[in-house]
Design an enzyme around this catalytic site. Structure first.
Site, short mmCIF file in Angstrom:
data_model
loop_
_atom_site.label_atom_id
_atom_site.label_comp_id
_atom_site.label_asym_id
_atom_site.label_seq_id
_atom_site.Cartn_x
_atom_site.Cartn_y
_atom_site.Cartn_z
N SER A 79 0.83 -1.20 0.00
CA SER A 79 0.00 0.00 0.00
C SER A 79 0.87 1.26 0.00
O SER A 79 1.71 1.43 -0.89
CB SER A 79 -0.96 -0.04 1.19
OG SER A 79 -1.99 0.91 1.06
N ASP B 141 -5.93 -3.43 -2.59
CA ASP B 141 -4.84 -3.16 -1.64
C ASP B 141 -4.27 -4.45 -1.05
O ASP B 141 -4.99 -5.28 -0.51
CB ASP B 141 -5.39 -2.27 -0.52
CG ASP B 141 -4.30 -1.63 0.31
OD1 ASP B 141 -3.34 -2.33 0.68
OD2 ASP B 141 -4.42 -0.43 0.61
#
Length: 360
Positions: A105, A238
């Site tokens: 991320s 993600d």
């Protein structure tokens, strides 16, 4: 699509001397843990073998940097590394001090920046100068309007994020990275973890033409904050869903790809800060209202991170654990063996002949 996956139903675990029969087509992320002899074989219609380890210079440490996810809190990791550059590297990029960088991320954005030859100070400017365009602050009625829309729509505009990523990374491809990369993501259509990698092993060829900006977009598509990214029939989300702390992804990959003894691995793993988590009496009794609003995800993310750290300690040893705690719990943990990474990064210490002191 060019990714390795974990957890496919067809994956078969085998021992070093064992074999597998009646295996379906699948591509599974494979690992080898040296003398432990435990591997995950890689299979498809054309391909069935364990990862062949590449030579590594005898006695040379393998240095890993691992950076957690955490949204805008990635500013801490970037600032932390930028301060090391300022104090000990005369402003040179700290990325060149590591043999592999893993990031999930927001940590993936920093990892990609370092692997493009940028300094951590450059990465810090992404947050300082572009953060408000990616995560625009609102006040008054607009703030409440966005919170209401958040119930059924992503909180932030992904187009703004993509524009900023393209302006930072341009058309750079993973094949052009200056250091090895391991960037976790998650494929939502089939519900499988995915890992983007540079071609640092002969088996890793499919991701080499992926753009930095696209990989960054995929690893940062946090559910509810941004929509999943459509990519050649896949839905990329993600990587923090399963590997917010990617330290084990990097460690396993290094042991699988290179003939390096575990005691020669050095790791600096940096978090973005964890809020205190506890299960109060209401949550203990259950009920959706006590576990909604990300409580369950916070518990899972915290558990994954601590478990990954514990596994890394078991594999490479733990002499000293360092934490900077700016109003949060875990922030940075050097992982080492017999004092080999007693403070901050062993790389810069070896280069400059001195230990890093705590950054306050």
């Amino acid at each position: 699509m060019a990714k390795d996956c974990l957890g496919a139903p067809e994956t078969r675990f085998v021992l070093q001397e064992g074999h597998v029969e009646d295996v379906s087509q699948a591509v599974a992320y494979d690992i080898g843990i040296g003398e432990f002899g435990l591997m995950i074989e890689t299979f498809d219609a054309q391909f069935q073998h364990a990862r062949v380890k590449q030579a590594w210079p005898e006695g040379r440490p393998f240095r890993i940097l691992s950076i957690d996810g955490g949204g805008i809190r990635g500013v801490f990791a970037a600032a932390y590394l930028a301060e090391i550059e300022r104090r000990f590297l005369d402003g040179r990029s700290i990325g060149s001090c590591f043999d592999m960088i893993a990031g999930t991320s927001t940590g993936g954005v920093i990892a990609l920046a370092l692997a493009r030859g940028m300094t951590a100070a450059d990465a810090l400017r992404i947050y300082v100068e572009r953060g408000e365009r990616i995560f625009p602050p609102l006040s008054g009625l607009r703030k409440y309007g966005r919170l209401w829309r958040w119930l059924s729509q992503p909180k932030h505009n992904q187009a703004a994020l993509m524009d900023e990523l393209l302006s930072v990374f341009g058309e750079t491809l993973l094949d052009e990275a200056t250091t090895r990369l391991v960037i976790p993501s998650f494929e939502g259509r089939h519900g499988e973890p995915f890992v983007y990698k540079t071609p640092h092993h002969p088996d890793y060829q499919k991701d080499r033409h992926k753009k930095f900006a696209h990989v960054a977009l995929h690893t940062t598509a946090a559910p509810s904050y941004f929509p999943g990214v459509n990519d050649d029939g896949y839905v990329m989300i993600d990587g923090g869903l399963w590997a917010n702390n990617p330290v084990m992804n990097a460690l396993v990959d290094s042991l699988a790809c290179y003939d390096v003894p575990r005691e020669n691995v050095r790791i600096l793993t940096i978090g973005t800060g964890d809020t205190a988590f506890t299960i109060n009496e209401n949550a203990r009794q259950g009920g959706i209202r006590h576990w909604a609003f990300l409580r369950a995800f916070a518990a899972a993310s915290r558990a994954q991170s601590l478990n990954a750290l514990g596994q890394a300690y078991l594999l490479v040893g733990k002499e000293q654990r360092h934490s900077d705690r700016p109003a949060r719990n875990r922030v940075a943990h050097p992982v080492g063996r017999r004092g080999t990474i007693a403070c901050r990064t062993a790389t810069a210490r070896a280069q400059h002949g001195r230990r890093f002191r705590p950054l306050r």
